[in-house]
Design a protein around this motif. Sequence first.
Motif, PDB file in Angstrom:
ATOM      1  N   ARG A 130     -53.159 127.694  12.649  1.00  0.00           N
ATOM      2  CA  ARG A 130     -53.880 126.841  13.596  1.00  0.00           C
ATOM      3  C   ARG A 130     -54.921 125.991  12.887  1.00  0.00           C
ATOM      4  O   ARG A 130     -55.080 124.810  13.182  1.00  0.00           O
ATOM      5  CB  ARG A 130     -54.558 127.702  14.662  1.00  0.00           C
ATOM      6  CG  ARG A 130     -53.601 128.226  15.715  1.00  0.00           C
ATOM      7  CD  ARG A 130     -54.343 128.686  16.957  1.00  0.00           C
ATOM      8  NE  ARG A 130     -53.356 129.062  17.971  1.00  0.00           N
ATOM      9  CZ  ARG A 130     -53.153 130.291  18.392  1.00  0.00           C
ATOM     10  NH1 ARG A 130     -53.880 131.279  17.885  1.00  0.00           N
ATOM     11  NH2 ARG A 130     -52.251 130.550  19.320  1.00  0.00           N
ATOM     12  N   VAL A 179     -53.326 123.241  10.812  1.00  0.00           N
ATOM     13  CA  VAL A 179     -52.928 122.147  11.697  1.00  0.00           C
ATOM     14  C   VAL A 179     -54.153 121.340  12.116  1.00  0.00           C
ATOM     15  O   VAL A 179     -54.112 120.100  12.162  1.00  0.00           O
ATOM     16  CB  VAL A 179     -52.182 122.691  12.934  1.00  0.00           C
ATOM     17  CG1 VAL A 179     -52.009 121.599  13.998  1.00  0.00           C
ATOM     18  CG2 VAL A 179     -50.824 123.245  12.530  1.00  0.00           C
ATOM     19  N   ALA A 218     -49.485 114.185  15.956  1.00  0.00           N
ATOM     20  CA  ALA A 218     -48.630 115.343  16.212  1.00  0.00           C
ATOM     21  C   ALA A 218     -47.532 115.457  15.160  1.00  0.00           C
ATOM     22  O   ALA A 218     -47.253 116.552  14.653  1.00  0.00           O
ATOM     23  CB  ALA A 218     -48.021 115.233  17.606  1.00  0.00           C
ATOM     24  N   ASN A 268     -47.562 118.591  12.656  1.00  0.00           N
ATOM     25  CA  ASN A 268     -46.505 119.555  12.990  1.00  0.00           C
ATOM     26  C   ASN A 268     -45.195 119.252  12.289  1.00  0.00           C
ATOM     27  O   ASN A 268     -44.119 119.370  12.871  1.00  0.00           O
ATOM     28  CB  ASN A 268     -46.284 119.595  14.510  1.00  0.00           C
ATOM     29  CG  ASN A 268     -47.153 120.637  15.183  1.00  0.00           C
ATOM     30  OD1 ASN A 268     -47.707 121.509  14.531  1.00  0.00           O
ATOM     31  ND2 ASN A 268     -47.278 120.546  16.499  1.00  0.00           N
ATOM     32  N   ARG A 318     -42.572 116.685  13.852  1.00  0.00           N
ATOM     33  CA  ARG A 318     -42.160 116.825  15.251  1.00  0.00           C
ATOM     34  C   ARG A 318     -43.159 116.145  16.176  1.00  0.00           C
ATOM     35  O   ARG A 318     -44.365 116.350  16.055  1.00  0.00           O
ATOM     36  CB  ARG A 318     -42.035 118.301  15.623  1.00  0.00           C
ATOM     37  CG  ARG A 318     -40.877 119.012  14.936  1.00  0.00           C
ATOM     38  CD  ARG A 318     -40.778 120.474  15.344  1.00  0.00           C
ATOM     39  NE  ARG A 318     -41.877 121.254  14.764  1.00  0.00           N
ATOM     40  CZ  ARG A 318     -42.837 121.820  15.474  1.00  0.00           C
ATOM     41  NH1 ARG A 318     -42.862 121.680  16.786  1.00  0.00           N
ATOM     42  NH2 ARG A 318     -43.780 122.522  14.889  1.00  0.00           N
ATOM     43  N   THR A 347     -42.980 116.795  19.352  1.00  0.00           N
ATOM     44  CA  THR A 347     -42.977 117.695  20.499  1.00  0.00           C
ATOM     45  C   THR A 347     -43.732 118.964  20.125  1.00  0.00           C
ATOM     46  O   THR A 347     -43.888 119.287  18.943  1.00  0.00           O
ATOM     47  CB  THR A 347     -41.551 118.073  20.929  1.00  0.00           C
ATOM     48  OG1 THR A 347     -40.900 118.748  19.836  1.00  0.00           O
ATOM     49  CG2 THR A 347     -40.753 116.842  21.318  1.00  0.00           C
ATOM     50  N   CYS A 348     -44.197 119.672  21.140  1.00  0.00           N
ATOM     51  CA  CYS A 348     -44.858 120.944  20.901  1.00  0.00           C
ATOM     52  C   CYS A 348     -44.697 121.823  22.135  1.00  0.00           C
ATOM     53  O   CYS A 348     -44.567 121.322  23.260  1.00  0.00           O
ATOM     54  CB  CYS A 348     -46.342 120.752  20.558  1.00  0.00           C
ATOM     55  SG  CYS A 348     -47.308 119.951  21.847  1.00  0.00           S
ATOM     56  N   GLU A 361     -42.347 122.609  27.149  1.00  0.00           N
ATOM     57  CA  GLU A 361     -42.077 121.753  25.997  1.00  0.00           C
ATOM     58  C   GLU A 361     -42.708 120.390  26.263  1.00  0.00           C
ATOM     59  O   GLU A 361     -42.320 119.685  27.197  1.00  0.00           O
ATOM     60  CB  GLU A 361     -40.576 121.611  25.775  1.00  0.00           C
ATOM     61  CG  GLU A 361     -40.203 120.832  24.536  1.00  0.00           C
ATOM     62  CD  GLU A 361     -40.459 121.589  23.235  1.00  0.00           C
ATOM     63  OE1 GLU A 361     -40.375 120.955  22.168  1.00  0.00           O
ATOM     64  OE2 GLU A 361     -40.748 122.802  23.288  1.00  0.00           O
ATOM     65  N   LEU A 390     -51.278 121.349  20.042  1.00  0.00           N
ATOM     66  CA  LEU A 390     -50.393 121.337  18.882  1.00  0.00           C
ATOM     67  C   LEU A 390     -50.079 122.736  18.372  1.00  0.00           C
ATOM     68  O   LEU A 390     -49.082 122.930  17.669  1.00  0.00           O
ATOM     69  CB  LEU A 390     -51.021 120.501  17.764  1.00  0.00           C
ATOM     70  CG  LEU A 390     -51.228 119.014  18.068  1.00  0.00           C
ATOM     71  CD1 LEU A 390     -51.919 118.328  16.897  1.00  0.00           C
ATOM     72  CD2 LEU A 390     -49.907 118.327  18.396  1.00  0.00           C
ATOM     73  N   THR A 391     -50.934 123.712  18.702  1.00  0.00           N
ATOM     74  CA  THR A 391     -50.747 125.075  18.186  1.00  0.00           C
ATOM     75  C   THR A 391     -50.489 126.097  19.286  1.00  0.00           C
ATOM     76  O   THR A 391     -50.453 127.292  19.009  1.00  0.00           O
ATOM     77  CB  THR A 391     -51.986 125.513  17.376  1.00  0.00           C
ATOM     78  OG1 THR A 391     -53.132 125.529  18.234  1.00  0.00           O
ATOM     79  CG2 THR A 391     -52.231 124.581  16.205  1.00  0.00           C
ATOM     80  N   ASP A 392     -50.332 125.631  20.526  1.00  0.00           N
ATOM     81  CA  ASP A 392     -50.084 126.520  21.672  1.00  0.00           C
ATOM     82  C   ASP A 392     -51.154 127.600  21.762  1.00  0.00           C
ATOM     83  O   ASP A 392     -50.859 128.795  21.914  1.00  0.00           O
ATOM     84  CB  ASP A 392     -48.694 127.155  21.579  1.00  0.00           C
ATOM     85  CG  ASP A 392     -48.256 127.792  22.907  1.00  0.00           C
ATOM     86  OD1 ASP A 392     -48.912 127.534  23.940  1.00  0.00           O
ATOM     87  OD2 ASP A 392     -47.282 128.564  22.904  1.00  0.00           O
TER      88      ASP A 392
END
Length: 494
Positions: free
Chosen positions: A173, A176, A292, A296, A299, A301-302, A308, A476-478
């Motif tokens: 995390r 990122v 992003a 990432n 990507r 997407t995250c 998603e 970005l890191t959920d």
Amino acid sequence: MSELEVQIENRRAKRDRLRERGVDPYPTRAAYDLEPGAVCERYGDRTAEQLDEAAIPLRVPGRVRAHRTHGKAAFLDISDQAGIKVQVLLRRNQVGEDIWWLLSQLDIGDYVLAEGLLIRTRTGELTVMADRLVLLAKATRPLPEKWHGLADREERYRRRYLDLLNSPESRRRFVVRSRAIAALRRFLLDLDFLEVETPMMQAIPGGAAARPFVTRHNALDMDLYLRIAPELYLKRLLVGGLHRVFEINRNFRNEGISTRHNPEFTMLEFYWAYSDYEQLMEITEQMVAAVAAEANEGRATCGFRGEEIDLAPTWPRYSVRDSLIEIGGLDAGAVDDEAALAAELAKHDQGAPRNVAYGNLLMELFDLLVEPKLIQPTFIHGYPIEVSPFAKLSPGDPRFTERFELFIGGMEIANAFTELNDPDAQADRFRQQLRAREGGDDEAHRFDRDYVEALQYGMPPAGGLGLGIDRLVMLLTDASSIRDVILFPLLRPR
């Protein structure tokens, strides 16, 4: 005596024995070649035969993660900051009795430097066949074993150093986060923006609706406020002819703490002369997607809270009014009727509204009915004047302003305006805010006479944006909480 106290006592005794033997347990410097991760990256594809033929001498530092002795051979696993490990092999007849004794004084968590040839063992393990071992730092407390004793989430925040040592996800995390900040900076520098710094202690807290922290300057005998936003100083720079400026800044707001709010947080703010809020929507799409992708590994997407999220432009746009109808489910006739808005709030057991002004009623319902549903990136624009003291009025309806907010994952991520540059109109907005303060709104803005005077010298038309870096990194890191992406979040003392 507890087990922990026994372990600490044993480690301290070893440290004392090292000193008695003339070994410094905390030397000042270590000259090295590669850390374990770099060793694996550079030589991980070499076979045993290739390594033997190359005879590569290396000095590798790291933290001891495992320690095994088999007769006259000893093995250490040492790791770097990313947790990547390299094995160290020491043979008693090769290293001598002094180093063999040193091995007996080592514990898990100590830092060492291994020096020798790089080989691959019969089991295929990349290994430093050491002929020299140096102690770099003696750990007098044991590390948590597989997170025993630090399962409490708050303890992970309090002792972030142990969280980072034991949790690859936590380390990721913050990697990122660092990449995201670097990407934001690079994006704006490539557009010829100038990075600047503005005061963190201010005589008048401005640029946002928030309660400030108060401090005291003894020499000047005056109260000062930790900044709630750098906005008004950055716009003074537009007056001064710096037409593209940004700041990656720490802000402080004396408000509640939640999974999305921390009293100290990081924002990006930038101001662009001759632009407006519509142009900033386009730039924001490009910037967030680029960040992003860079943070990432390409990507756009995250995954966030089971959803998603697709960050690739372009993103839908709704006015506040339209969003309440199309997303919030309100009747089209209700959004222009104060009584109907108040009645709708009452249906949701919200009690008496905090402010009965039309714009405030509209925003309370927006927060309740719309914001939680904005999972995919969505721009909401056309904010009421009551909550937008620095934005220009919408030409078609003076109840609203040229302002947008970006929502992703049910959270506000960015806030932007076509900046108000009419000094008389700005003074009137300040007066409206003062009346709100007198009515009990302690977050309403104070009157900043110096800022109004600056506008009187002429500020070019401009757009300005603030983006919450902590929330962006959450996406970005959920991360489920903003505290997961702040290295040292504020906590109540034990």
